[in-house]
Write an enzyme that holds these catalytic residues in place. Structure first.
Site, PDB file in Angstrom:
ATOM      1  N   GLY A  83      17.403  -1.498   4.943  1.00  0.00           N
ATOM      2  CA  GLY A  83      18.265  -2.624   4.670  1.00  0.00           C
ATOM      3  C   GLY A  83      19.714  -2.251   4.878  1.00  0.00           C
ATOM      4  O   GLY A  83      20.027  -1.666   5.891  1.00  0.00           O
ATOM      5  N   SER A 179      15.133   4.741   6.581  1.00  0.00           N
ATOM      6  CA  SER A 179      16.319   3.989   6.959  1.00  0.00           C
ATOM      7  C   SER A 179      17.384   3.998   5.851  1.00  0.00           C
ATOM      8  O   SER A 179      17.813   5.077   5.436  1.00  0.00           O
ATOM      9  CB  SER A 179      15.899   2.567   7.352  1.00  0.00           C
ATOM     10  OG  SER A 179      16.950   1.894   7.983  1.00  0.00           O
ATOM     11  N   TYR A 180      17.757   2.833   5.342  1.00  0.00           N
ATOM     12  CA  TYR A 180      18.798   2.824   4.311  1.00  0.00           C
ATOM     13  C   TYR A 180      18.324   3.489   3.025  1.00  0.00           C
ATOM     14  O   TYR A 180      19.133   3.781   2.130  1.00  0.00           O
ATOM     15  CB  TYR A 180      19.288   1.395   4.038  1.00  0.00           C
ATOM     16  CG  TYR A 180      20.684   1.375   3.431  1.00  0.00           C
ATOM     17  CD1 TYR A 180      21.799   1.626   4.210  1.00  0.00           C
ATOM     18  CD2 TYR A 180      20.867   1.143   2.073  1.00  0.00           C
ATOM     19  CE1 TYR A 180      23.073   1.650   3.662  1.00  0.00           C
ATOM     20  CE2 TYR A 180      22.142   1.156   1.510  1.00  0.00           C
ATOM     21  CZ  TYR A 180      23.244   1.410   2.314  1.00  0.00           C
ATOM     22  OH  TYR A 180      24.502   1.437   1.756  1.00  0.00           O
ATOM     23  N   ASP A 371      13.010   5.695  17.902  1.00  0.00           N
ATOM     24  CA  ASP A 371      13.913   4.783  17.198  1.00  0.00           C
ATOM     25  C   ASP A 371      15.325   4.920  17.741  1.00  0.00           C
ATOM     26  O   ASP A 371      15.806   6.035  17.942  1.00  0.00           O
ATOM     27  CB  ASP A 371      13.890   5.148  15.701  1.00  0.00           C
ATOM     28  CG  ASP A 371      14.874   4.315  14.897  1.00  0.00           C
ATOM     29  OD1 ASP A 371      15.156   3.167  15.273  1.00  0.00           O
ATOM     30  OD2 ASP A 371      15.344   4.830  13.857  1.00  0.00           O
ATOM     31  N   HIS A 422      11.336   3.379  14.332  1.00  0.00           N
ATOM     32  CA  HIS A 422      11.998   3.360  13.026  1.00  0.00           C
ATOM     33  C   HIS A 422      10.972   3.357  11.885  1.00  0.00           C
ATOM     34  O   HIS A 422      11.173   4.019  10.879  1.00  0.00           O
ATOM     35  CB  HIS A 422      12.872   2.097  12.957  1.00  0.00           C
ATOM     36  CG  HIS A 422      13.937   2.136  11.921  1.00  0.00           C
ATOM     37  ND1 HIS A 422      14.964   3.048  11.951  1.00  0.00           N
ATOM     38  CD2 HIS A 422      14.154   1.368  10.825  1.00  0.00           C
ATOM     39  CE1 HIS A 422      15.767   2.842  10.914  1.00  0.00           C
ATOM     40  NE2 HIS A 422      15.291   1.823  10.215  1.00  0.00           N
TER      41      HIS A 422
END
Lengths: 452, 452
Positions: A83, A179-180, A371, A422
């Site tokens: 996110g 990711s985040y 990714d 990703h």
């Protein structure tokens, strides 16, 4: 009169804060069977809310799947998605590491044979508020999400969740995510360690390690790595990379030059359709099918649409004890409202990685090599900033050439997952399960020579 | 006495030169049906030998498939494979662009739906001598292969082949190939242009263009590109690339330092199992199966073994008019004997590309982006040496995000094929057929926006 006053205040409360706080019990949270779950399973599932702030009525939704067997001896693993604003329920559980995937009819499920509850009890958390089914009763509260509050709320969630599931109170515990979650995971780990020091034994959380994939780690090098990746993978031209190198200063947090924006936009146009996996098939038709397509262990490129349809079904929400306050917006896999109003973001989590390693935690960082959003070059550039000596050679790891691995002094392990974008467990489920198994067991990834 | 002398010389000839020259006719070369060809086809096939040097008995084997329909109006396309030493019959015809692939039983064939004889009459040449079924009657002749002799012999082959197939004499003609064909193709094109100038109209060859993929073009930049590719794709460590940059001087033709050899060897060990496609599945079991596996448009990673078994079958060789001199070695897809004794190699074919463009030929260069042997970085670095201004932007091309393309001034077209390794038509048959169709039609590759 007194009764009327109470009623008035309750009325005001409803107007301003929506529904009252919903807090369940473990038994209430148990999911008997998921709609469309065609076959019985040998593990237990739970879903429900934990209030993280009673004053404003802020509650986080969780989905928990216990291990397929020997759940008592298996660790507890929290999974967090990307996110800011994306759902660990829709992406993480139903698209990556959970036991079910949604079929293309948007109604029925199939069992995911490489689910991580083969090796752990897995807890999925929709965090922060306004992500997926997580909510606040005070609308303006949605504008105040950021790194700091999220990590504090995640800690509160965790403490309360462990009160609801006391058998996991002292269980070996790991944090994972992608990711985040490269922010969420180290920040939550830091909070846990701080509270473990300060508080009495009863609130001790037995955190043993973290694992993050295609993770946001160090903003400047993460960004540089993106454009170098795009260029070396034949996605942008020499002219574009030359101008990005010339005009962009990624150490700036807020603004960049017009020239920089222009050339990064050009780069973005060349990759946008499949930035999360540069070699993935594209989803050309998001429509649901009347009869399900043949299920596959590799997630369908249109998977997100099927999951969205499923999780927006009233009987599904009822079965998983979600959306109890009747939110006035649908469930989204990612919320732009969260992403676009994020109030604070750490420029780097490298000092936290240092701290976690120094505290004896197991720290693994992995990278799906297809990714382009947080690519392998970004992760390598960022980890290089730690200036850690290497302990092993950089070698082919695991069976079937799953990727490459390297262990740094201090036991930080870096691993690539070949052929994954990703969302690594979505693209390479067998390799991802092998990775998490080795992580949880604290085993080095075997090199190719050993594997045969 | 005279008769005895004749017999003696014939005997001596047999001892020193093996079998006499074999030169067929078009009718003799026609292949009625291939063994294991389960269904009738709507095109004609030929196979046979063309002598390229009668003195030493040097003969090249060819396999020719006419177009599925309207063969009279379709161009003639020659395909050449890599090496030096690899077979255009086994790799090119049966593994890439020909109409058949061999099933896993090594006996039966299936039809390849994206074969290039949908758009052209395709000629496969096993070149030079000692490659596949091509041979010399003088064993020592095998030690004398090199760029120069190969391109001369390929020209002789072509002239004689066109005499055997006179209906193709003035046909629009294109050269294609991959890898070391980055030498063969421009060198043969140069020879054709030279002879076209010198000779009378009757020997004119109507060459219109060339297309080369993952091609050896400019030795120095080709090599530099390999290691940069390995590093940026997460295959080798920072230490390895740093030392290669430090110790290797790729402008040297013959020797490099011990340090350089040491570090390039380290790099090689990390990629050897799948250097031709860094994301391909590996062939774990080369054994033939009793019953064929389900055929696929994407070549099986063990395809080479099936083709080898097929082409070493006596009845197959008889049907395709190959091995008529009973060679004392089996058919190989690639011959180390050729590779290891190569006597001369051009350090660059860039001047030839310049010359071909200046002569008005269509010149296309493509690159499968998963190849590490002659990767996309190598091709880009090499083409950059041409210092051509660009004519179009670098953009996503074709349907289904097939890759990226760029046209330079002088109309050299560069195109990447997404998701393909060294053998592009094997990994991405639909994209490869789209590419060759646009090339033959002289059409720009449509960009993504136009495609929808």
């Amino acid at each position: 009169m007194f009764k009327n006053v109470i009623c008035f205040y309750y009325f005001i409360y409803i107007i301003f804060y929506g529904q009252p706080i919903v807090n369940g019990t473990k038994d209430e949270d148990r999911i008997d069977v998921l709609p469309g779950q065609l076959h019985p399973v040998n593990f237990t599932q739970y879903g429900g809310y934990i209030s993280v702030d009673n004053d404003v009525g802020r509650a986080f939704y969780y989905y928990f799947v216990e291990a397929e067997d020997s759940k008592e001896s298996k660790p507890l693993l929290l999974w967090l998605n990307r996110g800011p604003g994306c759902s660990s329920l829709g992406t993480g559980a139903f698209g990556e590491v959970g036991p079910f995937r949604v079929q293309s009819d948007g109604k029925t499920l199939y069992h995911h044979p490489y689910a991580w509850n083969k090796v752990a009890n897995v807890l999925f958390l929709e965090s922060p508020t306004r992500v997926g089914f997580s909510y606040s009763n005070k609308t303006s509260d949605y504008q105040l999400n950021g790194d700091k509050r999220t990590s504090e709320n995640n800690y509160v969630f965790l403490v309360k969740w462990l009160q609801r599931f006391p058998e996991y109170k002292s269980r070996t515990f790991y944090l994972s995510g992608e990711s985040y979650a490269g922010h969420y995971v180290p920040q939550l780990a830091h909070n846990i360690l701080q509270h473990n020091k300060m508080e009495n034994k009863s609130s001790f959380i037995n955190l043993k390690g973290i694992i993050i994939g295609n993770a946001a780690i160090n903003n400047e090098t993460d960004q540089i790595g993106v454009y170098d990746y795009l260029w070396t993978h034949g996605i942008i031209s020499d002219e574009t990379i030359d101008n990005i190198h010339k005009y962009c200063n990624f150490s700036e947090v807020v603004s960049t030059s017009d020239e920089c924006l222009n050339w990064t936009r050009t780069a973005g146009e060349n990759i946008r359709p499949y930035e999360y996996n540069i070699h993935a098939p594209f989803c050309f038709n998001k429509n649901l099918t009347d009869t399900p397509k043949t299920p596959s262990v590799i997630a369908d490129p249109c998977q997100k649409s099927y999951t969205k349809a499923y999780l927006n079904t009233a009987k599904v929400q009822k079965a998983i004890h979600a959306n109890v306050t009747k939110l006035n917006y649908p469930w989204y896999s990612c919320s732009d409202a969260v992403h676009d109003t994020w109030v604070d973001t750490a420029s780097t989590t490298l000092p936290l990685l240092h701290e976690l390693m120094a505290s004896g935690l197991r720290v693994w960082v992995y990278s799906g090599d297809m990714d382009s959003v947080l690519p392998i070059t970004s992760t390598k550039y960022s980890l290089n900033k730690l200036k850690l000596p290497t302990k092993t050679s950089y070698h082919i790891s695991l069976l079937d050439f799953a990727g490459y691995t390297l262990v740094y002094e201090g036991d930080l392990t870096f691993a690539t997952i070949r052929g994954a974008g990703h969302m690594v467990p979505s693209d390479q489920p067998t390799r991802a399960l092998a990775l998490i198994t080795h992580f949880l067991n604290g085993e080095l990834l075997p090199n190719f020579d050993q594997a045969f």
